[in-house]
Motif scaffolding. Structure first.
Motif, PDB file in Angstrom:
ATOM      1  N   ASP A 108       1.102  -1.309  -0.184  1.00 28.52           N
ATOM      2  CA  ASP A 108      -0.107  -0.411  -0.353  1.00 28.52           C
ATOM      3  C   ASP A 108       0.934   0.927   0.017  1.00 28.52           C
ATOM      4  O   ASP A 108       1.931   1.291   0.665  1.00 28.52           O
ATOM      5  CB  ASP A 108      -1.276  -0.199   0.902  1.00 28.52           C
ATOM      6  CG  ASP A 108      -1.984  -1.217   1.155  1.00 28.52           C
ATOM      7  OD1 ASP A 108      -2.237  -1.723   0.421  1.00 28.52           O
ATOM      8  OD2 ASP A 108      -2.426  -1.243   1.860  1.00 28.52           O
ATOM      9  N   TYR A 109       0.333   2.502  -0.343  1.00 36.66           N
ATOM     10  CA  TYR A 109       1.046   3.597  -0.518  1.00 36.66           C
ATOM     11  C   TYR A 109      -0.197   4.499  -0.860  1.00 36.66           C
ATOM     12  O   TYR A 109      -0.847   5.293  -1.692  1.00 36.66           O
ATOM     13  CB  TYR A 109       2.113   3.588  -2.043  1.00 36.66           C
ATOM     14  CG  TYR A 109       2.319   4.900  -2.592  1.00 36.66           C
ATOM     15  CD1 TYR A 109       3.934   5.030  -1.267  1.00 36.66           C
ATOM     16  CD2 TYR A 109       2.676   5.772  -3.059  1.00 36.66           C
ATOM     17  CE1 TYR A 109       4.588   6.147  -1.778  1.00 36.66           C
ATOM     18  CE2 TYR A 109       2.763   6.947  -3.927  1.00 36.66           C
ATOM     19  CZ  TYR A 109       4.586   7.419  -2.703  1.00 36.66           C
ATOM     20  OH  TYR A 109       4.700   8.357  -2.662  1.00 36.66           O
ATOM     21  N   GLY A 110       0.212   4.989   0.348  1.00 34.84           N
ATOM     22  CA  GLY A 110      -1.094   6.492   0.182  1.00 34.84           C
ATOM     23  C   GLY A 110      -2.338   5.791   0.986  1.00 34.84           C
ATOM     24  O   GLY A 110      -2.441   4.410   1.464  1.00 34.84           O
ATOM     25  N   GLU A 111      -3.171   6.455   0.242  1.00 36.39           N
ATOM     26  CA  GLU A 111      -4.235   6.368   1.010  1.00 36.39           C
ATOM     27  C   GLU A 111      -4.724   5.092   0.077  1.00 36.39           C
ATOM     28  O   GLU A 111      -6.171   4.430   0.238  1.00 36.39           O
ATOM     29  CB  GLU A 111      -5.362   7.696   0.938  1.00 36.39           C
ATOM     30  CG  GLU A 111      -5.201   8.250   2.682  1.00 36.39           C
ATOM     31  CD  GLU A 111      -5.269   9.141   2.867  1.00 36.39           C
ATOM     32  OE1 GLU A 111      -7.022   9.313   2.110  1.00 36.39           O
ATOM     33  OE2 GLU A 111      -5.693   9.813   4.027  1.00 36.39           O
ATOM     34  N   THR A 112      -4.564   5.445  -1.334  1.00 36.32           N
ATOM     35  CA  THR A 112      -5.583   4.732  -2.334  1.00 36.32           C
ATOM     36  C   THR A 112      -4.381   4.600  -3.192  1.00 36.32           C
ATOM     37  O   THR A 112      -5.162   3.436  -4.744  1.00 36.32           O
ATOM     38  CB  THR A 112      -6.163   6.229  -3.126  1.00 36.32           C
ATOM     39  OG1 THR A 112      -5.274   7.407  -3.874  1.00 36.32           O
ATOM     40  CG2 THR A 112      -6.748   7.176  -2.456  1.00 36.32           C
ATOM     41  N   HIS A 113      -3.072   4.349  -2.841  1.00 40.18           N
ATOM     42  CA  HIS A 113      -2.549   3.844  -4.801  1.00 40.18           C
ATOM     43  C   HIS A 113      -1.653   2.543  -3.418  1.00 40.18           C
ATOM     44  O   HIS A 113      -1.792   2.141  -2.483  1.00 40.18           O
ATOM     45  CB  HIS A 113      -1.192   4.432  -4.781  1.00 40.18           C
ATOM     46  CG  HIS A 113      -1.247   6.205  -4.461  1.00 40.18           C
ATOM     47  ND1 HIS A 113      -2.527   6.351  -5.539  1.00 40.18           N
ATOM     48  CD2 HIS A 113      -1.212   7.189  -4.415  1.00 40.18           C
ATOM     49  CE1 HIS A 113      -2.978   7.631  -5.680  1.00 40.18           C
ATOM     50  NE2 HIS A 113      -1.876   7.693  -5.332  1.00 40.18           N
ATOM     51  N   LYS A 114      -1.177   1.788  -4.793  1.00 36.75           N
ATOM     52  CA  LYS A 114      -0.387   0.533  -4.119  1.00 36.75           C
ATOM     53  C   LYS A 114       0.877   0.168  -5.048  1.00 36.75           C
ATOM     54  O   LYS A 114       0.645   1.024  -6.413  1.00 36.75           O
ATOM     55  CB  LYS A 114      -0.721  -0.627  -4.238  1.00 36.75           C
ATOM     56  CG  LYS A 114      -2.100  -0.849  -3.841  1.00 36.75           C
ATOM     57  CD  LYS A 114      -2.723  -2.682  -4.244  1.00 36.75           C
ATOM     58  CE  LYS A 114      -4.348  -2.989  -3.219  1.00 36.75           C
ATOM     59  NZ  LYS A 114      -3.124  -3.036  -2.320  1.00 36.75           N
ATOM     60  N   ILE A 115       1.835   0.051  -4.608  1.00 34.16           N
ATOM     61  CA  ILE A 115       3.255  -0.225  -5.394  1.00 34.16           C
ATOM     62  C   ILE A 115       3.690  -1.876  -5.260  1.00 34.16           C
ATOM     63  O   ILE A 115       3.119  -3.097  -4.546  1.00 34.16           O
ATOM     64  CB  ILE A 115       4.485   0.482  -4.433  1.00 34.16           C
ATOM     65  CG1 ILE A 115       4.510   1.982  -4.834  1.00 34.16           C
ATOM     66  CG2 ILE A 115       5.149   0.011  -5.191  1.00 34.16           C
ATOM     67  CD1 ILE A 115       5.533   2.835  -3.887  1.00 34.16           C
ATOM     68  N   LEU A 116       3.104  -1.921  -7.037  1.00 39.53           N
ATOM     69  CA  LEU A 116       3.569  -3.327  -7.501  1.00 39.53           C
ATOM     70  C   LEU A 116       4.889  -3.733  -7.926  1.00 39.53           C
ATOM     71  O   LEU A 116       5.408  -3.173  -8.264  1.00 39.53           O
ATOM     72  CB  LEU A 116       2.216  -3.675  -8.299  1.00 39.53           C
ATOM     73  CG  LEU A 116       0.995  -4.226  -8.258  1.00 39.53           C
ATOM     74  CD1 LEU A 116       0.192  -3.226  -7.954  1.00 39.53           C
ATOM     75  CD2 LEU A 116       0.169  -4.716  -9.860  1.00 39.53           C
TER      76      LEU A 116
END
Length: 251
Positions: free
Chosen positions: A13-21
């Motif tokens: 999870d990255y921040g409230e709404t993003h993801k790092i894949l």
């Protein structure tokens, strides 16, 4: 823009709404990519941001070869059956972690991608033993890490060895009859265990049939490969601990 077929190794999870894949693709190797808004309920990227998912990704990657950004993605195979089975998910997590830890960024290997894809596919097959699949994958990853053991010669005297009942972690291979006492901590193993390790080294995983392996041989393989990885890779695997807990309590 780069269009790649890739498998999701890991998500953060990255921040409230993003993801790092963390993706692994045949064309570009291991890539980190940002999926903007992937945590939003109606995001078009939500489905493809699940662990082990195989999909097509449209990536924007800057000139400095930093983290990419996913602009579009499509699921080719969700491997949903893996995520719905706790044991299979644990084995798949370990396979993904092995790949992540041993693969350098941006070093493509079509053969490794095919191996990863095939093993995940086999994990959904009820006729394939997941523990055998993982032992095979570990054996293949030793090659990638540059720590492949020599299995056809005695690790102490270097003479050809056709069978062995002990494997030396210290010397890094099997011991012949004359050298069994050279390492008092060597692991006992059946001759069939060595034969299976030799087979795994050279096997095309796509040719893996209905391989039946006894519980005692599986225990020996697990012990030898675990100690060998711990000794020569210097890597600690978080997912392996979870697998141990599952087997300990027979969850």
């Amino acid at each position: 823009m780069n269009k790649v077929e890739a498998i999701v190794l890991r998500t953060v999870d990255y921040g409230e709404t993003h993801k790092i894949l963390t993706l692994y693709s045949a064309q570009m190797g291991k890539i980190a990519a940002l999926a903007r808004g992937a945590k939003k309920p109606r995001s078009d990227l939500a489905a493809v941001c699940q662990p082990f998912t195989y999909g097509t990704f449209l990536l924007y990657i800057g000139e400095r070869q930093g983290m990419g950004t996913i602009s579009q993605a499509e699921v080719l195979d969700s491997f949903r059956a893996i995520r719905e089975d706790l044991f299979k998910a644990a084995y798949a997590s370990y396979v993904a972690e092995l790949t992540d830890r041993f693969c350098a960024d941006r070093e493509p290997s079509p053969s490794l991608f095919l191996l990863l894809q095939t093993v995940l596919h086999y994990l959904t097959d009820e006729d394939k033993d997941p523990e055998v699949l993982v032992r095979l994958y570990e054996t293949k990853m030793l090659d990638l890490a540059g720590i492949r053991p020599e299995l056809y010669h005695c690790a102490h005297c270097f003479r050809p060895v056709e069978t062995s009942i002990r494997f030396s972690i210290l010397h890094g291979g099997p011991l012949c009859g004359a050298c069994h006492q050279s390492d008092e901590r060597a692991v006992w193993m059946k001759p069939v265990t060595l034969k299976l390790m030799q087979t795994f080294q050279g096997m095309d995983v796509r040719r893996l049939g209905q391989t039946r392996v006894g519980d005692d041989v599986k225990r020996q393989l697990n012990k030898i490969l675990r100690q060998y990885l711990d000794e020569y890779s210097g890597v600690q695997f978080r997912s392996r601990g979870f697998l141990d807990q599952l087997h300990k309590y027979e969850i």
